[in-house]
Design a protein around this motif. Structure first.
Motif, PDB file in Angstrom:
ATOM      1  N   LYS A 165       0.804  -1.226   0.000  1.00 51.53           N
ATOM      2  CA  LYS A 165       0.000   0.000   0.000  1.00 51.53           C
ATOM      3  C   LYS A 165       0.835   1.272   0.000  1.00 51.53           C
ATOM      4  O   LYS A 165       0.380   2.329  -0.443  1.00 51.53           O
ATOM      5  N   ARG A 166       2.086   1.206   0.483  1.00 50.10           N
ATOM      6  CA  ARG A 166       2.916   2.415   0.515  1.00 50.10           C
ATOM      7  C   ARG A 166       3.187   2.949  -0.893  1.00 50.10           C
ATOM      8  O   ARG A 166       3.603   4.100  -1.050  1.00 50.10           O
ATOM      9  N   VAL A 167       2.950   2.122  -1.885  1.00 50.60           N
ATOM     10  CA  VAL A 167       3.093   2.578  -3.267  1.00 50.60           C
ATOM     11  C   VAL A 167       2.196   3.790  -3.525  1.00 50.60           C
ATOM     12  O   VAL A 167       2.563   4.707  -4.258  1.00 50.60           O
ATOM     13  N   LEU A 168       1.005   3.803  -2.909  1.00 53.87           N
ATOM     14  CA  LEU A 168       0.094   4.937  -3.084  1.00 53.87           C
ATOM     15  C   LEU A 168       0.744   6.238  -2.635  1.00 53.87           C
ATOM     16  O   LEU A 168       0.643   7.267  -3.313  1.00 53.87           O
ATOM     17  N   ALA A 169       1.416   6.197  -1.517  1.00 57.41           N
ATOM     18  CA  ALA A 169       2.082   7.401  -1.021  1.00 57.41           C
ATOM     19  C   ALA A 169       3.237   7.805  -1.927  1.00 57.41           C
ATOM     20  O   ALA A 169       3.476   8.999  -2.161  1.00 57.41           O
ATOM     21  N   GLN A 170       3.946   6.820  -2.438  1.00 55.51           N
ATOM     22  CA  GLN A 170       5.070   7.093  -3.330  1.00 55.51           C
ATOM     23  C   GLN A 170       4.634   7.912  -4.546  1.00 55.51           C
ATOM     24  O   GLN A 170       5.344   8.818  -5.002  1.00 55.51           O
ATOM     25  N   TYR A 171       3.441   7.572  -5.070  1.00 54.12           N
ATOM     26  CA  TYR A 171       2.957   8.261  -6.267  1.00 54.12           C
ATOM     27  C   TYR A 171       1.971   9.379  -5.926  1.00 54.12           C
ATOM     28  O   TYR A 171       1.320   9.923  -6.819  1.00 54.12           O
ATOM     29  N   GLY A 172       1.892   9.736  -4.642  1.00 51.43           N
ATOM     30  CA  GLY A 172       0.976  10.777  -4.218  1.00 51.43           C
ATOM     31  C   GLY A 172       1.147  12.108  -4.941  1.00 51.43           C
ATOM     32  O   GLY A 172       0.154  12.703  -5.400  1.00 51.43           O
ATOM     33  N   PRO A 173       2.367  12.628  -5.090  1.00 49.64           N
ATOM     34  CA  PRO A 173       2.526  13.913  -5.801  1.00 49.64           C
ATOM     35  C   PRO A 173       2.013  13.872  -7.235  1.00 49.64           C
ATOM     36  O   PRO A 173       1.410  14.847  -7.709  1.00 49.64           O
ATOM     37  N   ALA A 174       2.246  12.762  -7.928  1.00 49.64           N
ATOM     38  CA  ALA A 174       1.759  12.654  -9.308  1.00 49.64           C
ATOM     39  C   ALA A 174       0.235  12.546  -9.337  1.00 49.64           C
ATOM     40  O   ALA A 174      -0.425  13.124 -10.222  1.00 49.64           O
ATOM     41  N   LEU A 175      -0.340  11.827  -8.385  1.00 49.31           N
ATOM     42  CA  LEU A 175      -1.803  11.737  -8.299  1.00 49.31           C
ATOM     43  C   LEU A 175      -2.412  13.122  -8.066  1.00 49.31           C
ATOM     44  O   LEU A 175      -3.441  13.469  -8.652  1.00 49.31           O
ATOM     45  N   GLN A 176      -1.773  13.914  -7.222  1.00 45.51           N
ATOM     46  CA  GLN A 176      -2.266  15.269  -6.960  1.00 45.51           C
ATOM     47  C   GLN A 176      -2.173  16.124  -8.224  1.00 45.51           C
ATOM     48  O   GLN A 176      -3.098  16.894  -8.538  1.00 45.51           O
ATOM     49  N   LYS A 177      -1.087  15.994  -8.954  1.00 46.34           N
ATOM     50  CA  LYS A 177      -0.918  16.784 -10.172  1.00 46.34           C
ATOM     51  C   LYS A 177      -1.939  16.380 -11.234  1.00 46.34           C
ATOM     52  O   LYS A 177      -2.449  17.219 -11.976  1.00 46.34           O
ATOM     53  N   GLU A 178      -2.243  15.095 -11.295  1.00 44.51           N
ATOM     54  CA  GLU A 178      -3.294  14.611 -12.197  1.00 44.51           C
ATOM     55  C   GLU A 178      -4.637  15.263 -11.829  1.00 44.51           C
ATOM     56  O   GLU A 178      -5.376  15.748 -12.698  1.00 44.51           O
ATOM     57  N   TYR A 179      -4.925  15.303 -10.540  1.00 43.32           N
ATOM     58  CA  TYR A 179      -6.170  15.904 -10.080  1.00 43.32           C
ATOM     59  C   TYR A 179      -6.212  17.394 -10.401  1.00 43.32           C
ATOM     60  O   TYR A 179      -7.239  17.922 -10.857  1.00 43.32           O
ATOM     61  N   ASP A 180      -5.092  18.063 -10.204  1.00 39.17           N
ATOM     62  CA  ASP A 180      -5.026  19.504 -10.486  1.00 39.17           C
ATOM     63  C   ASP A 180      -5.305  19.792 -11.958  1.00 39.17           C
ATOM     64  O   ASP A 180      -5.930  20.808 -12.290  1.00 39.17           O
ATOM     65  N   PHE A 181      -4.836  18.913 -12.832  1.00 41.33           N
ATOM     66  CA  PHE A 181      -5.102  19.081 -14.268  1.00 41.33           C
ATOM     67  C   PHE A 181      -6.597  19.049 -14.545  1.00 41.33           C
ATOM     68  O   PHE A 181      -7.138  19.915 -15.244  1.00 41.33           O
ATOM     69  N   TRP A 182      -7.283  18.070 -14.000  1.00 42.16           N
ATOM     70  CA  TRP A 182      -8.720  17.938 -14.269  1.00 42.16           C
ATOM     71  C   TRP A 182      -9.531  19.055 -13.630  1.00 42.16           C
ATOM     72  O   TRP A 182     -10.594  19.428 -14.138  1.00 42.16           O
ATOM     73  N   MET A 183      -9.040  19.625 -12.537  1.00 39.68           N
ATOM     74  CA  MET A 183      -9.783  20.664 -11.828  1.00 39.68           C
ATOM     75  C   MET A 183      -9.349  22.074 -12.215  1.00 39.68           C
ATOM     76  O   MET A 183      -9.883  23.053 -11.682  1.00 39.68           O
ATOM     77  N   ALA A 184      -8.382  22.206 -13.133  1.00 45.71           N
ATOM     78  CA  ALA A 184      -7.936  23.534 -13.568  1.00 45.71           C
ATOM     79  C   ALA A 184      -9.121  24.315 -14.125  1.00 45.71           C
ATOM     80  O   ALA A 184      -9.913  23.790 -14.908  1.00 45.71           O
ATOM     81  N   GLY A 185      -9.246  25.553 -13.712  1.00 44.43           N
ATOM     82  CA  GLY A 185     -10.362  26.391 -14.136  1.00 44.43           C
ATOM     83  C   GLY A 185     -11.443  26.515 -13.082  1.00 44.43           C
ATOM     84  O   GLY A 185     -12.313  27.388 -13.178  1.00 44.43           O
ATOM     85  N   ALA A 186     -11.419  25.662 -12.054  1.00 43.97           N
ATOM     86  CA  ALA A 186     -12.444  25.705 -11.011  1.00 43.97           C
ATOM     87  C   ALA A 186     -12.477  27.061 -10.312  1.00 43.97           C
ATOM     88  O   ALA A 186     -13.545  27.554  -9.921  1.00 43.97           O
ATOM     89  N   GLN A 187     -11.288  27.678 -10.175  1.00 45.68           N
ATOM     90  CA  GLN A 187     -11.215  28.962  -9.478  1.00 45.68           C
ATOM     91  C   GLN A 187     -11.882  30.088 -10.266  1.00 45.68           C
ATOM     92  O   GLN A 187     -12.171  31.156  -9.722  1.00 45.68           O
ATOM     93  N   ASP A 188     -12.155  29.871 -11.546  1.00 44.19           N
ATOM     94  CA  ASP A 188     -12.767  30.898 -12.393  1.00 44.19           C
ATOM     95  C   ASP A 188     -14.291  30.822 -12.425  1.00 44.19           C
ATOM     96  O   ASP A 188     -14.945  31.657 -13.042  1.00 44.19           O
ATOM     97  N   LEU A 189     -14.875  29.826 -11.762  1.00 40.26           N
ATOM     98  CA  LEU A 189     -16.313  29.617 -11.847  1.00 40.26           C
ATOM     99  C   LEU A 189     -17.070  30.504 -10.866  1.00 40.26           C
ATOM    100  O   LEU A 189     -16.591  30.815  -9.778  1.00 40.26           O
ATOM    101  N   SER A 190     -18.263  30.877 -11.282  1.00 38.42           N
ATOM    102  CA  SER A 190     -19.137  31.709 -10.449  1.00 38.42           C
ATOM    103  C   SER A 190     -20.560  31.522 -10.953  1.00 38.42           C
ATOM    104  O   SER A 190     -20.814  30.732 -11.867  1.00 38.42           O
ATOM    105  N   SER A 191     -21.491  32.267 -10.383  1.00 36.30           N
ATOM    106  CA  SER A 191     -22.875  32.186 -10.868  1.00 36.30           C
ATOM    107  C   SER A 191     -22.988  32.701 -12.295  1.00 36.30           C
ATOM    108  O   SER A 191     -23.902  32.335 -13.027  1.00 36.30           O
TER     109      SER A 191
END
Length: 531
Positions: A219-245
């Motif tokens: 299971k420690r493999v998950l932690a090893q790749y944690g930074p890359a998983l976060q960067k993957e998530y950031d890619f998909w969520m890019a633009g969220a800060q620009d949303l509004s009503s």
């Protein structure tokens, strides 16, 4: 090549020599930045539209024999001369994509398991730099086969299922590391390791790949790749800060009426796909719509992996009506729910309980929003949600099984999905992708290995074992029938007729085939394990 301005004291011939020396002296950088659709200018469009090659993917994969700027200038000088032959010009200035030599022949007397084991080396590519559109990777990897000469994102997860059966842990590690390299160097995992794929991704299966590796290495493999998983998530969520009503959508993120964030497929470049240039130009022209709008929808559908399907078509039938970015896809949001759950687990492994709680809350909100907007209580089935029209898509598809796979659905919802799968989707060779016959490859009568796997496992998760076993047995039988007739395992199958290969779409059915091999091998292992 980076853009360079020519010093005044250099004449044209000296300048071209300088470019050539740069090309030779910095091959790694050159190949990474060579984008044929941009670097070749008018030559690229002319070759694709003529067309010089029957398959539009061939030319973007060719290797230029001189710097692109040199070739483009040659073309500008020669193209209007009497007797100019475009095909001959291409032959002089480009090398065809390499086809790895193989004397592989199928042995129909051998088991299909043996056939697949023999295929892995044939489909394996070594990390050899190539001065083309191919993005270099640090470690060996598996390609799907046929015209697909590079690694593909979501294909690779299903290929890994078979590699796991065969004990190929090192190759799984290499492929995960290659995808991690792409995240680190490009900011995301592209559709495939080609420069012309850089503006889009594919369904985000990276977290599931890391879990496959964790099953083998802990299971420690998950932690090893944690930074890359976060960067993957950031890619998909890019633009969220620009949303509004006032701004409901930005890039891949859409703000729903209740304030929740869900995702859509997207592409950052509203131009014809280089690998399907002629086809895209023709669709845009026939649509009589804004071409950039059409190109964006076509490319977003390519990011979905379902290129193409009635699920993306406003009229359910014609590619000219494509509207991919107007839809909230069930499968994408289930995958991102899993990524959020995985990031919470990574945070716990790292002892960061506050961050773990943050991602659990994100996952909870996404699950609630998906169930709210994508569940159709009248149909008792999950549908993509049209966020512009604020209504469900009318097209039922196998994407509905993803909430079951990730255990997001209620028992009652899972029962409704199972009943519809059995009544409408189940055929003699497995599950068809949709109920529509449009001629597109991600519609009926085709069935695809990844969707069979997700369906079977989703049904099992909610104790619909009999139906899951029926789907698995019919899919296995279909694969074996075609193999015995042809010696091939193919990209897709015509599941409405016994022993038939799939068809439709922009190119012929391909042999190989990575994800078919992986899913079949895993299903056979599961089946044999129960005996």
């Amino acid at each position: 090549m980076a853009m360079l301005s020519r010093p005044n004291f250099l004449n044209a011939r000296v300048w071209l020599l300088f470019l050539w020396l740069c090309w030779l002296g910095d091959g790694q950088r050159a190949q990474a930045q060579y984008r044929p659709h941009q670097d070749l200018g008018a030559l690229f469009a002319d070759v694709q539209l003529k067309p010089v090659f029957p398959d539009s993917k061939t030319f973007p994969d060719c290797i230029p024999l001189a710097p692109p700027a040199v070739i483009a200038q040659r073309y500008a000088q020669e193209k209007d001369q009497p007797g100019f032959d475009l095909k001959a010009f291409v032959a002089r200035n480009f090398q065809l994509p390499p086809q790895p030599g193989t004397n592989f022949t199928s042995n129909l007397d051998a088991t299909v398991e043996t056939h697949i084991q023999r295929l892995w080396p044939v489909l394996t590519r070594q990390p050899v730099p190539e001065e083309s559109s191919l993005l270099a990777l640090p470690k060996p990897y598996i390609v799907p086969g046929g015209r697909f000469r590079e690694i593909y994102y979501w294909d690779s997860y299903f290929t890994m299922l078979g590699l796991q059966v065969n004990g190929q842990t090192e190759l799984i590690q290499h492929m995960v590391d290659n995808f991690t390299h792409l995240i680190q160097t490009t900011g995301h995992i592209p559709n495939g390791n080609r420069s012309y794929y850089l503006s889009r991704s594919q369904p985000p299966f990276y977290a599931l790949m890391v879990r496959v590796l964790a099953q083998e290495k802990g299971k420690r493999v998950l932690a090893q790749y944690g930074p890359a998983l976060q960067k993957e998530y950031d890619f998909w969520m890019a633009g969220a800060q620009d949303l509004s009503s006032q701004t409901q959508a930005s890039k891949r993120v859409v703000r729903m009426p209740n304030g929740a964030l869900l995702n859509r497929y997207w592409d950052d470049d509203p131009q014809p796909r280089p690998e399907a240039y002629k086809e895209d130009v023709e669709v845009a022209k026939a649509s009589q719509r804004d071409p950039q709008e059409v190109y964006r929808h076509l490319r977003a559908a390519a990011e979905s992996g379902w290129d193409f399907s009635s699920r993306w078509l406003a009229d359910g039938a014609h590619l000219t009506s494509i509207e991919t970015t107007n839809l909230i896809p069930v499968d994408l949001n289930a995958l991102l729910y899993h990524l959020e759950v995985t990031l919470a687990e990574v945070a716990r492994l790292n002892g960061n309980q506050g961050r773990a709680k943050e991602f659990i809350q994100k996952a909870k909100k996404r699950k609630e929003a998906l169930l709210l907007y994508c569940w159709n209580p009248q149909e008792q089935f999950f549908f993509d949600y049209h966020w512009v029209k604020k209504s469900h898509s009318p097209v039922p598809t196998l994407a509905a099984v993803f909430p079951l796979y990730f255990c997001m659905a209620t028992k009652a919802q899972a029962k409704g999905v199972a009943q519809k799968l059995e009544a409408d989707f189940l055929q003699t060779g497995g599950l068809r992708t949709t109920l529509q016959h449009t001629g597109q490859q991600w519609d009926a009568p085709n069935g695809w290995a990844p969707l069979q796997w997700m369906s079977i496992q989703g049904l099992k998760a909610y104790k619909h074992k009999a139906l899951a076993d029926t789907v698995a047995q019919r899919w296995i039988r279909q694969n074996l029938r075609v193999f015995k007739e042809t010696g091939k395992l193919t990209e897709k199958y015509h599941v409405e007729q016994a022993g038939q290969e799939g068809g439709g779409g922009e190119y012929p059915n391909q042999d190989g085939f990575g994800w078919t091999n992986g899913v079949l091998l895993r299903l056979l292992k599961d089946q044999n394990g129960r005996r």
